[in-house]
Design a protein around this motif. Structure first.
Motif, PDB file in Angstrom:
ATOM      1  N   ILE A   1       5.374  -1.376  -6.270  1.00  0.00           N
ATOM      2  CA  ILE A   1       4.104  -0.744  -6.371  1.00  0.00           C
ATOM      3  C   ILE A   1       3.639  -1.043  -5.686  1.00  0.00           C
ATOM      4  O   ILE A   1       3.415  -1.495  -4.271  1.00  0.00           O
ATOM      5  N   ARG A   2       3.342   0.440  -5.648  1.00  0.00           N
ATOM      6  CA  ARG A   2       2.562   0.985  -4.164  1.00  0.00           C
ATOM      7  C   ARG A   2       1.260   1.770  -4.572  1.00  0.00           C
ATOM      8  O   ARG A   2       0.960   2.333  -6.132  1.00  0.00           O
TER       9      ARG A   2
ATOM     10  N   THR B   1      -7.745   0.011  -6.100  1.00  0.00           N
ATOM     11  CA  THR B   1      -6.236  -0.314  -7.497  1.00  0.00           C
ATOM     12  C   THR B   1      -5.465  -1.658  -7.784  1.00  0.00           C
ATOM     13  O   THR B   1      -5.158  -2.496  -7.557  1.00  0.00           O
ATOM     14  N   TYR B   2      -5.729  -2.190  -5.794  1.00  0.00           N
ATOM     15  CA  TYR B   2      -4.500  -3.073  -5.715  1.00  0.00           C
ATOM     16  C   TYR B   2      -5.419  -4.140  -5.658  1.00  0.00           C
ATOM     17  O   TYR B   2      -4.199  -5.145  -6.878  1.00  0.00           O
ATOM     18  N   PRO B   3      -6.336  -5.289  -5.609  1.00  0.00           N
ATOM     19  CA  PRO B   3      -6.480  -5.819  -6.529  1.00  0.00           C
ATOM     20  C   PRO B   3      -6.311  -6.329  -7.866  1.00  0.00           C
ATOM     21  O   PRO B   3      -4.955  -7.395  -8.075  1.00  0.00           O
TER      22      PRO B   3
ATOM     23  N   PHE C   1       0.678  -1.211  -0.173  1.00  0.00           N
ATOM     24  CA  PHE C   1      -0.296  -0.104   0.202  1.00  0.00           C
ATOM     25  C   PHE C   1       1.092   0.924  -0.075  1.00  0.00           C
ATOM     26  O   PHE C   1       2.282   1.203   0.493  1.00  0.00           O
ATOM     27  N   ASN C   2       0.144   2.136  -0.348  1.00  0.00           N
ATOM     28  CA  ASN C   2       0.788   3.196  -0.385  1.00  0.00           C
ATOM     29  C   ASN C   2       1.137   4.557   1.241  1.00  0.00           C
ATOM     30  O   ASN C   2      -0.840   3.960   1.462  1.00  0.00           O
TER      31      ASN C   2
ATOM     32  N   THR D   1      -1.510   5.686  -7.092  1.00  0.00           N
ATOM     33  CA  THR D   1      -1.199   4.260  -7.378  1.00  0.00           C
ATOM     34  C   THR D   1       0.516   4.027  -7.993  1.00  0.00           C
ATOM     35  O   THR D   1       0.214   4.988  -9.601  1.00  0.00           O
ATOM     36  N   VAL D   2       1.862   3.937  -8.055  1.00  0.00           N
ATOM     37  CA  VAL D   2       2.664   4.145  -8.118  1.00  0.00           C
ATOM     38  C   VAL D   2       3.724   3.070  -8.397  1.00  0.00           C
ATOM     39  O   VAL D   2       3.831   2.737  -7.823  1.00  0.00           O
TER      40      VAL D   2
END
Length: 385
Positions: free
Chosen positions: A69-70, A85-87, A42-43, A58-59
């Motif tokens: 990957i955040r 955005t995680y999934p 996670f960011n 998300t970057v």
């Protein structure tokens, strides 16, 4: 070529125990040219110099040469970040990167709910168990089935101390899968400079004739700093107690200590200042009280500087694996303020005992909790997967 994907809660520049372990694992594998790594997390709003992260973004960036990957977060519930955005990002990295090994840093229930159905059957799975879910009891019950599923799916379960294997109601059921890899300290982060030595000398000079006690950590309930503040009220004027860090309890701790001149709050301190206080102090105070304190990196750091430690007994926690009662310091019954004050007084009255415990503390850390030991253990773990 082995491909390894680590799944951490967050990553540098956000600083936390789990994040540091994930970073240490990544660092330990960089020398192996037959390994390719990525990390997903996670960011979180965090900054270190020019390195700046924003929670909602998300970057894809890198830390120490490893792609991170955040995933941007829209909320946090019971200490668990939530992300739209995680999934998608997790599915994409599992498909495109196609890791041979996935290392999940537990607890992370939101991510686990997506990972379990997405994880290919032929992908090796390492469950890196940092702590049981103890604070959020409702959450723990809600995800009980998921936790068992994770343990069933895992090829290896890593615990940070044998105490946690014995004390966890989950790990104790899966001993055959468990392997202990203690957390570590990094010498390069803790090496004193001439400037740091001068700072330590100044601290000692300002407190000439005093017994200096030092504790550092987030000011949250499980860290137990309120017990240290209460213990201070039972001590005589020989003592000076420095407490570093900040958190949700900072204001209440200050209020509780307002009439006690022995207590000095340092706020959030730099590594340089922290090392100076490690060097200057006579006793390292680590008053954590629950299993949320699974190991205690700061405890190991204080011991590395040859300081006797005073801790509470925490059944099932690695704290009492790091600090050995009667060997490297003194262990007090959990939450017993009088016992904690008595332990500090005992050490204050006996400089030879302080030196004996301090030397043993440094030796224990050097033998069991250094980065080189973690690096060897991780290499062996990956080689056998």
């Amino acid at each position: 070529m082995k491909k390894i994907l680590q799944i951490s809660n967050y990553q540098y520049p956000h600083i936390g125990g789990i994040e540091q372990v994930a970073r240490d694992i990544a660092d330990s594998l960089l020398d192996d040219k037959e390994i390719e790594q990525k990390m997903i997390c996670f960011n979180e709003d965090a900054q270190d110099g020019d390195y700046l992260c924003h929670r909602k973004e998300t970057v894809h960036d890198s830390v120490d040469g490893v792609e991170v990957i955040r995933c941007g977060c829209f909320a946090k519930v019971a200490s668990q970040s939530l992300s739209f955005t995680y999934p998608h990002e997790l599915k994409k990295v599992l498909q495109d990167f196609a890791p041979d090994i996935v290392i999940l840093h537990y607890p992370n229930p939101f991510v686990s709910s997506f990972l379990l159905p997405m994880l290919p059957k032929n992908t090796k799975f390492i469950l890196y168990w940092h702590l049981d879910i103890t604070k959020q009891k409702v959450l723990g019950k809600l995800f009980h089935g998921q936790t068992l599923h994770l343990l069933e799916r895992a090829d290896k379960v890593i615990a940070t101390s044998p105490n946690y294997v014995d004390g966890s109601p989950y790990l104790s059921q899966y001993r055959a899968k468990c392997e202990v890899i203690p957390n570590c300290i990094r010498m390069e982060r803790l090496t004193p400079t001439a400037t740091i030595y001068k700072k330590a000398e100044l601290i000692r000079k300002e407190n000439e004739g005093k017994i200096l006690c030092f504790g550092v950590g987030r000011h949250v309930p499980y860290k137990g700093f309120t017990y240290l503040v209460k213990a201070s009220k039972l001590l005589d004027d020989r003592f000076r107690i420095y407490i570093g860090g900040k958190g949700e309890l900072t204001d209440s701790l200050r209020e509780e200590a307002k009439n006690d001149p022995k207590i000095q709050f340092l706020g959030r301190i730099s590594d340089e200042d922290m090392i100076a206080y490690y060097l200057a102090c006579d006793i390292f105070c680590f008053p954590s009280i629950t299993k949320n304190e699974a190991f205690g990196i700061a405890l190991a750091e204080g011991m590395y500087f040859a300081k006797p430690a005073v801790t509470f007994t925490i059944p099932g926690s690695g704290v009492n694996y790091v600090n050995l009662a009667g060997v490297t310091g003194i262990e007090c019954s959990n939450g017993n303020v009088q016992a904690y004050a008595d332990a500090l007084t005992k050490l204050a009255n006996d400089p030879e005992l302080r030196e004996k415990y301090g030397k043993a503390a440094k030796r224990r850390v050097e033998e069991h909790f250094m980065y080189d030991g973690l690096k060897r253990a991780i290499w062996d773990l990956i080689a056998e997967m």
